[in-house]
Design a protein around this motif. Structure first.
Motif, short mmCIF file in Angstrom:
data_model
loop_
_atom_site.label_atom_id
_atom_site.label_comp_id
_atom_site.label_asym_id
_atom_site.label_seq_id
_atom_site.Cartn_x
_atom_site.Cartn_y
_atom_site.Cartn_z
N GLU A 12 0.84 -1.20 0.00
CA GLU A 12 0.00 0.00 0.00
C GLU A 12 0.87 1.25 0.00
O GLU A 12 1.77 1.39 0.83
CB GLU A 12 -0.92 0.02 1.23
CG GLU A 12 -1.79 1.27 1.31
CD GLU A 12 -2.71 1.29 2.52
OE1 GLU A 12 -3.10 2.40 2.94
OE2 GLU A 12 -3.04 0.20 3.04
N ASN A 14 0.50 5.52 0.03
CA ASN A 14 -0.45 6.60 0.29
C ASN A 14 -0.56 7.57 -0.88
O ASN A 14 -1.63 8.09 -1.18
CB ASN A 14 -0.06 7.37 1.55
CG ASN A 14 -0.53 6.65 2.81
OD1 ASN A 14 -1.55 5.97 2.78
ND2 ASN A 14 0.22 6.80 3.89
N THR A 15 0.57 7.82 -1.53
CA THR A 15 0.57 8.75 -2.67
C THR A 15 1.48 8.21 -3.76
O THR A 15 2.54 7.65 -3.48
CB THR A 15 1.08 10.14 -2.25
OG1 THR A 15 2.40 10.01 -1.70
CG2 THR A 15 0.15 10.78 -1.23
N ARG A 40 -6.34 11.93 -5.22
CA ARG A 40 -5.41 12.49 -4.25
C ARG A 40 -6.17 13.21 -3.15
O ARG A 40 -7.27 13.72 -3.36
CB ARG A 40 -4.46 13.46 -4.95
CG ARG A 40 -3.48 12.79 -5.90
CD ARG A 40 -2.57 13.82 -6.53
NE ARG A 40 -1.66 13.19 -7.48
CZ ARG A 40 -0.83 13.88 -8.26
NH1 ARG A 40 -0.81 15.20 -8.20
NH2 ARG A 40 -0.03 13.25 -9.09
N LYS A 41 -5.54 13.30 -2.00
CA LYS A 41 -6.21 13.86 -0.84
C LYS A 41 -6.71 15.28 -1.08
O LYS A 41 -7.82 15.64 -0.71
CB LYS A 41 -5.26 13.83 0.36
CG LYS A 41 -5.92 14.22 1.67
CD LYS A 41 -4.96 14.01 2.83
CE LYS A 41 -5.62 14.35 4.16
NZ LYS A 41 -4.72 14.12 5.30
N ARG A 83 -10.67 7.26 -0.08
CA ARG A 83 -10.15 8.17 0.94
C ARG A 83 -11.03 8.19 2.19
O ARG A 83 -12.25 8.30 2.10
CB ARG A 83 -10.08 9.58 0.37
CG ARG A 83 -8.89 9.80 -0.55
CD ARG A 83 -7.59 9.70 0.21
NE ARG A 83 -6.45 10.08 -0.63
CZ ARG A 83 -5.19 9.99 -0.23
NH1 ARG A 83 -4.92 9.54 0.97
NH2 ARG A 83 -4.22 10.35 -1.03
N LYS A 249 2.00 -2.18 4.60
CA LYS A 249 1.68 -0.75 4.59
C LYS A 249 2.79 0.02 5.31
O LYS A 249 3.18 -0.35 6.41
CB LYS A 249 0.34 -0.53 5.30
CG LYS A 249 -0.05 0.92 5.51
CD LYS A 249 -1.29 1.01 6.38
CE LYS A 249 -1.62 2.45 6.74
NZ LYS A 249 -2.76 2.54 7.69
#
Length: 615
Positions: A12, A14-15, A40-41, A83, A249
């Motif tokens: 995993e 995150n970005t 994206r966040k 998200r 992760k």
């Protein structure tokens, strides 16, 4: 050879700037799939503050996912992370509507790019609207839902048990709201604190599809490699047996030296899952939680392959030989010829064991091999030359045969997974007329056992794999033979019905009724009753599939499963009362069952309308 394979492992991030490049990186490092957010966040935040502005969002998705849909392999290697900022259950109507719109767009993007799985992290039990949105897509969108749960809920609780219970309650609510759909799975995210034994058992009874291992829960060994605590290792070994996938992760995608050690460690853990009982593992592999309609050997003639499977049992016939040997040496004179009748001889394994027991004991015996199956008779006659005049083959139904003499010992293997479900009582009651007054029956008694069981996997299969030509309730009124694997026994087994042979009751009545009460030690959901049996062959020589007395390496019988139409969630220390009947008519036998506490369910299978056993 072990049937255990290396589990699928994903990673995993995150970005990522470009999803295709990230997939290539994960693949080059021998990872099987990649978990990343589609949006994206900052774009999720933009949409929540500027509702309806797609100018930023969709070009971003398109550029980051460029080329993903071009390859089926690439699409299945991608898991879309939704998200967690999407609060579709916010009490604020404005935020909830915007969040719902964003979630729907993320799901639409996942569908367009043929993503096979989406991950949604669950933080609390406020999930009704989220579940409703998922329900609206289950039959129209391609992907499966992976709902991620912590093993311990955040916040202040009176005790650790309550904190461990909450995530399971969230999952239980989601699964029920989604009607046990086959595209919905729980995923566990482990923390530094390992769940209690009861919490582990409860999760092991669920269809857990994957386990997330954050790098922060690993420690470093003396050689500098990442390892988990012994307690974590034991839990992971249990999960591997359910064929779960793993997700690492927290690895920095820019440091390629970090990728391999975690993979190697999981391979090391997998090697520790080598089966303790190789005989059982090789026999049961592929049958885990597979529903099978019970055999009806009295009404139907078994195939040679079916006999062959049962004859491979390494312990059953050893126990029968012990029982025959002990009966000979303890009850009879070596100077006499002992008459042994093997009723339901099949292809002859009990005949061979009886001869071997007699040879070891140095006794003279004459064996009558009684069998109604015309094809099995052929197999018996093929061994006649080897047996000689010590064996007489009788092609008759044991209930109607009129022998020329009576037996000292009557041997049978007519037992089913529930003891009496293949009509051993009816068969042996009919055959006992040619057993001497002081004759011995092997077996001489057998008892069925039941316990409540949690198995949402089986319940889902019953719910969605119905015969269109049968009533909706038919699956839930049919007992099945099943090797229970992905399940959780909610209480200790309790005895139900016992049968004795020879049966001197006047009149003989093989119908039965009992009410059994269980105390549930920890919270769980009941989906049915597991059924077992224990049989006494001679004195203390027995065979059993009851969990507390299970005969080692006994593989001839899997447990029975009696479904219930409505799952019942049971609190810790709650009571459950089950009523169970064995009903008989002139032509058939059937079971009826129900639950009367803590709730009342309909009587299942009244009059044998969904399942019966022909005499």
């Amino acid at each position: 050879m072990s049937t255990q394979s290396t589990p699928s492992v994903g990673i995993e991030f995150n970005t990522v700037r470009n999803v295709k490049d990230a997939l290539t990186l994960a693949s080059s490092q021998k990872y099987d799939f990649l978990v990343i957010p589609i949006i994206r966040k900052q774009y999720g935040t933009d949409l929540l503050t500027s509702y309806g502005s797609k100018q930023l969002t969709w070009p971003s998705i398109a550029s980051r996912l460029k080329g993903v849909g071009e390859s089926a392999d690439m699409s299945t290697a991608l898991v879309a992370l939704i998200r967690h900022v999407i609060d579709v259950d916010s009490p604020n109507l404005h935020i909830r509507n915007k969040a719902t719109k964003l979630l729907q767009e993320e799901l639409a993007a996942a569908q367009y790019f043929s993503v096979a799985r989406v991950i949604i992290r669950i933080r609390n039990g406020n999930i009704i609207n989220l579940t409703r949105i998922a329900a609206s897509t289950l039959n129209t969108l391609y992907f499966a839902y992976w709902f991620v749960f912590p093993t311990c809920a955040p916040g202040n609780f009176d005790d650790d048990n309550e904190a461990e219970l909450q995530p399971w309650l969230w999952w239980n609510k989601i699964y029920k709201l989604l009607d046990y759909h086959g595209k919905v799975y729980p995923v566990l995210e482990l923390s530094a604190d390992i769940p209690s034994e009861q919490a582990q058992k409860r999760w092991l009874g669920e269809p857990v599809r994957a386990v997330i291992l954050p790098t922060k829960i690993f420690t470093t060994n003396a050689k500098g490699y990442p390892v988990l605590s012994p307690a974590h290792q034991l839990f992971i070994i249990k999960l591997i047996k359910l064929k779960v996938q793993f997700i690492i992760k927290g690895i920095n995608p820019n440091d390629s030296t970090l990728f391999e050690p975690y993979l190697q460690y999981l391979k090391h853990i997998t090697r520790q899952t080598e089966p303790i009982n190789r005989v059982l593992e090789s026999f049961t592999h592929g049958y885990e939680d597979r529903l099978q309609v019970p055999l009806q050997p009295l009404a139907d003639n078994l195939e040679s392959r079916t006999y062959e499977i049962f004859e491979k049992d390494p312990i059953k016939y050893v126990q029968y030989e012990k029982a025959i040997y002990q009966a000979l040496v303890e009850q009879y004179d070596q100077k006499t010829t002992v008459i042994i009748m093997v009723v339901g001889a099949g292809r002859g394994p009990l005949v061979n064991r009886a001869l071997e027991a007699a040879d070891r004991a140095k006794y003279k015996v004459h064996i009558y091999a009684v069998e109604k199956n015309p094809m099995a008779i052929i197999s018996l006659y093929s061994q006649k030359q080897e047996w000689g005049d010590r064996v007489t083959i009788i092609h008759e139904d044991m209930r109607s045969w009129h022998p020329e003499c009576k037996a000292d010992i009557m041997v049978s293997e007519l037992l089913g997974s529930f003891g009496d479900n293949e009509l051993s009582p009816e068969c042996l009651d009919g055959a006992q007329r040619y057993l001497k007054d002081d004759g011995i029956s092997i077996p001489y008694s057998y008892t069925s056992y039941i316990c409540p069981v949690q198995s949402p996997r089986i319940f889902s299969e019953l719910l969605y794999n119905r015969d269109a030509n049968k009533p909706y309730y038919a699956n839930f009124e049919t007992p099945f033979v099943v090797y229970l694997h992905n399940c959780f026994f909610l209480a200790e087994t309790k005895p139900l019905f016992t049968f004795m042979h020879p049966n001197f009751s006047i009149p003989i009545d093989n119908s039965r009724y009992d009410e059994v009460e269980f105390t549930i030690p920890t919270t769980g959901t009941m989906h049915g009753l597991a059924g077992f049996f224990e049989a006494k062959l001679y004195k203390d020589i027995s065979i059993s599939i009851e969990p507390n007395t299970h005969s080692k390496n006994l593989i001839s019988w899997f447990p029975m499963f009696f479904p219930i139409r409505e799952p019942i969630t049971l609190a810790t220390n709650s009571k459950i009362k089950v009523n169970f009947w064995r009903c008989c008519s002139s032509s058939q036998v059937w079971y009826e069952w129900t639950v009367i506490e803590p709730t009342t369910l309909p009587i299942h299978n009244p009059t044998g309308r969904s399942f019966s056993i022909g005499k």
